[in-house]
Design an enzyme around this catalytic site. Structure first.
Site, PDB file in Angstrom:
ATOM      1  N   ALA A  59       1.257  -1.057   0.102  1.00 18.19           N
ATOM      2  CA  ALA A  59      -0.360  -0.137  -0.463  1.00 18.19           C
ATOM      3  C   ALA A  59       0.774   1.340  -0.272  1.00 18.19           C
ATOM      4  O   ALA A  59       0.887   2.278  -1.172  1.00 18.19           O
ATOM      5  CB  ALA A  59      -0.610  -0.124   1.286  1.00 18.19           C
ATOM      6  N   GLU A  60       2.050   1.547   0.779  1.00 22.09           N
ATOM      7  CA  GLU A  60       2.798   2.820   0.677  1.00 22.09           C
ATOM      8  C   GLU A  60       3.914   3.004  -0.887  1.00 22.09           C
ATOM      9  O   GLU A  60       3.667   3.916  -1.053  1.00 22.09           O
ATOM     10  CB  GLU A  60       3.812   2.457   1.758  1.00 22.09           C
ATOM     11  CG  GLU A  60       2.750   2.358   3.274  1.00 22.09           C
ATOM     12  CD  GLU A  60       2.531   3.290   3.603  1.00 22.09           C
ATOM     13  OE1 GLU A  60       2.866   5.031   3.122  1.00 22.09           O
ATOM     14  OE2 GLU A  60       1.587   3.462   5.055  1.00 22.09           O
ATOM     15  N   SER A  61       4.486   1.533  -0.742  1.00 19.16           N
ATOM     16  CA  SER A  61       5.400   1.649  -2.152  1.00 19.16           C
ATOM     17  C   SER A  61       5.245   1.143  -3.475  1.00 19.16           C
ATOM     18  O   SER A  61       6.310   1.530  -3.627  1.00 19.16           O
ATOM     19  CB  SER A  61       6.292   2.046  -1.662  1.00 19.16           C
ATOM     20  OG  SER A  61       7.051   0.286  -0.961  1.00 19.16           O
TER      21      SER A  61
END
Length: 210
Positions: A59-61
């Protein structure tokens, strides 16, 4: 058709794909287990489910170790430099201030990120969704939402969260976590594994108007 309806249809297609062994090969392409040794090592060290670590990284990167957000978050788990230095002080790792480039190192990033997840998990009484909200929006904001009765900490009442980014983040991480559990945890068999995200499914159904 509403965008939420398309999202719901896509989610159910994903569930169907996960029920077909050969389709898992295709799904795993989009949900990889990159940095597996580091994810396993530091997740277990900090008592975080490795599937959750993967869900957060995706989700983040999307596993881009060089990722940089417009706000300045860095690396696989998108850690802000100030937060990274604070975590580093708590762990007494280096004794010197981290350089921004240090947070782009996969091992250090995962080490700090999983420790921070564990700290938030402890702070918020092991509440899965409140922990994730705090990771995204900051523990100060989430504490205020809970204490002032703005949000009750459940996915069912996700729309009460003031930040749209955090609402979307919780949906993404819950979806990722569900998929990773079904792809890589061998002890989850049969229909029982599809009961693990009933709350997410109920929320999406309600948003789609069903």
């Amino acid at each position: 058709m509403k965008a939420k309806s398309y999202f719901l249809i896509g989610f159910f297609i994903l569930l169907f794909a996960l029920s077909i062994t050969k389709a898992n090969i295709v799904v795993s392409y989009f949900y990889p287990y990159h940095y597996s040794e580091l994810v396993d090592e530091w997740s277990h060290q900090h008592e975080i489910d490795p599937m959750l670590t993967l869900a957060v990284i995706r989700a983040e990167s999307k596993f881009n170790k060089e990722a940089r957000s417009p706000k300045g978050a860095l690396g696989l788990m998108q850690i802000m430099p100030d937060t990274g230095n604070w975590i580093d002080e708590q762990l007494a790792v280096n004794g010197v201030e981290l350089k921004q480039s240090d947070l782009l190192d996969p091992e250090l990033n995962i080490k700090l990120g999983t420790w921070y997840l564990a700290r938030l998990k402890q702070q918020f009484g092991n509440n899965f969704n409140v922990t994730l909200a705090a990771y995204n929006a900051g523990p100060g904001n989430v504490t205020r939402w809970i204490t002032e009765g703005i949000w009750d900490g459940t996915l069912t009442n996700l729309d009460d969260i003031p930040f749209g980014e955090t609402r979307n983040y919780l949906i993404r991480v819950n979806r990722n976590f569900y998929v990773y559990e079904n792809l890589y945890e061998e002890d989850l068999k049969g229909i029982d594994r599809y009961k693990k995200n009933v709350e997410l499914l109920k929320y999406l159904l309600a948003k789609a108007g069903f």
